[in-house]
Design a protein around this motif. Structure first.
Motif: not given
Length: 489
Positions: A158-162, A203-218, A225-232
């Motif tokens: 949530l902090k990374l992508t919103g 989502v599945e762990g291998t799917e894109v769940s969102g992208v890195l927000s401008v605020e988190a990137a800073a 805009g970096i894709p963030v995977a579902g993970g596990g």
């Protein structure tokens, strides 16, 4: 490069791998645990985010992160992060090794008699759903303001992508997921006074769940805009990191907790033995686990108790002393209660057999053996219905100790295979899942078993010397079970 972020209990680890899957760099920032009352275990989520930022910034201070093309997440499971309608944290997160919700587990299964069939699991205090029943009873004002419940790593997401998103493997540990159908269960949510609107998207762990927000990137020094995977969840991601992605493959994890993990092609339930049956982070796969709540945590406790400088010093001293052929010193490592096979949140740590000659090295050896005996109990539970499990790979920080490996191989009576990078298994798995999600890599390309470092075979003499202590270990729990319960009632 691909980044793996692993939110553990004792630290946040961040790693980088290249396109070939080779570990490029890593950083870790420690976390502290709060135990404000007996059986309680909590952390402040804001400290997780602080540690994540610090770990990524450590990497950025050593190398450019411009080439990071995907981010994957793994983390401690079961924790309850309660958020209001503005996504603000309402209280400290209640963690996986918190035992306060024992009575609420029984209540949950009474409210929904099909609970074990739906979830594939016995209700345990560490799981997420019983914690929310406890909150309803004890903090009704907090519950009334709860608009969303997230798992620890998903709060980082949530902090990374919103975006409020979880993956199947982590969601399976909440007791809100229909594990066979891989979707939220309306019946289990209703049993805790919640609905699907309180839950993250799946989502599945291998799917894109969102992208890195401008605020988190800073905040992190990365590009947006970096894709963030579902993970596990930590162990499912650890399986991806060690290449345990085909049915029948297995590993043992020596982290803060201890786990024996087996990958399955279908859902195999055995809640009566407190075996966990969860979704894998790999689509169309499931897994079983035997879980003990204190593994490396036991070694840390023993080092602190015995006045050793740190865990490494205690291990060095223990190894120098050698392993005795005879001893009655036994350590029950139930420092946070126990899951498999006992499901007993009241179980407590015990050191039995002390005498005037007991040394610090003796305590260190007993701690290592106690964890090995607990894992052997878990292996027995896994094999009771699921068939024989052969050799095991080893991951987690405890994989660094060859002495522990010798004891563990003898207690489990199995060869143990150690892989390069195994000590960062969950973070490595998260990075591998990012490679699949962001670059479209195949499972075979992204998740092969890492190169073998060494194999530890069980030693016949050590196996023989451990047998009487394991028998005593098992008798002690049986003798003390009612006393444990009485002492906290």
């Amino acid at each position: 490069m691909y980044m793996g972020i692993d939110l553990g209990t004792s630290s946040v680890k961040v790693i980088l791998i290249d396109e070939a899957g080779t570990l490029v760099d890593e950083a870790a920032v420690p976390l502290t645990l709060s135990r404000p009352r007996p059986l309680w275990s909590e952390q402040d989520p804001e400290r997780w985010w602080d540690a994540t930022q610090a770990a990524v910034r450590h990497l950025e201070s050593r190398r450019s992160l411009d080439a990071v093309a995907g981010i994957g997440l793994s983390g401690q499971m079961h924790g309850a992060v309660l958020l209001d309608s503005n996504d603000q944290v309402l209280r400290p997160a209640i963690l996986w090794n918190d035992g306060r919700a024992g009575a609420e587990c029984r209540e949950l299964e009474q409210r929904e008699p099909a609970s074990r069939e739906i979830t594939g699991n016995l209700a345990m205090p560490g799981f997420t759903a019983p914690k929310l029943i406890w909150v309803v009873k004890n903090e009704p004002d907090i519950f009334a303001r709860t608009a969303r419940v997230l798992l620890p790593k998903d709060w980082i997401r949530l902090k990374l992508t919103g975006e409020a998103v979880s993956d199947m493997s982590d969601a399976a540990g909440t007791l809100w997921l229909d594990v066979g159908k891989r979707q939220w269960s309306p019946a289990m949510l209703e049993a805790t006074g919640l609905s699907e609107r309180h839950m993250p998207r799946l989502v599945e762990g291998t799917e894109v769940s969102g992208v890195l927000s401008v605020e988190a990137a800073a905040a992190l020094g990365l590009r947006p805009g970096i894709p963030v995977a579902g993970g596990g969840g930590d162990n499912a991601a650890g399986a991806a990191g060690i290449g345990v992605v085909d049915p029948g493959m297995a590993f043992v994890s020596l982290g803060t907790s201890g786990v024996i993990f087996v990958a399955d092609a279908t859902l195999k339930k055995d809640p009566e033995r407190a075996v966990h049956a969860f979704c894998h982070c790999i689509p169309g796969m499931w897994h079983r686990m035997a879980v003990i709540l204190s593994a490396a945590a036991t070694l840390s406790f023993a080092a602190r108790l015995a006045g050793a400088a740190d865990e490494a010093s205690l291990l060095t001293e223990t190894e120098a002393a050698g392993l005795p052929t005879q001893s009655r010193l036994v350590f029950l490592p139930y420092l946070s209660g126990e899951r498999t096979p006992h499901n007993d949140p009241t179980a407590a740590g015990v050191i039995f057999g002390l005498d005037g000659t007991t040394t610090r090295a003796d305590l260190g050896r007993a701690a290592l053996e106690g964890v090995a005996f607990a894992l052997a109990d878990g292996l027995d539970a896994l094999q009771a219905r699921g068939g024989t499990i052969g050799g095991l790979s080893v991951i987690g920080g405890g994989a660094r100790s060859k002495l522990w490996g010798r004891i563990l191989a003898a207690a489990l009576q199995r060869p143990l295979t150690y892989h390069r990078g195994g000590e960062v298994g969950p973070a490595l798995g998260a990075a591998r899942l990012a490679m699949i999600a962001a670059a479209g890599a195949s499972l075979d390309e992204a998740c092969p078993p890492p190169p073998v470092s060494h194999v530890i075979e069980p030693e016949a003499a050590l196996m023989e010397s451990l047998e009487p202590r394991r028998a005593l270990y098992r008798r002690l729990y049986s003798d003390l079970k009612s006393t444990f319960a009485d002492s906290v009632s």
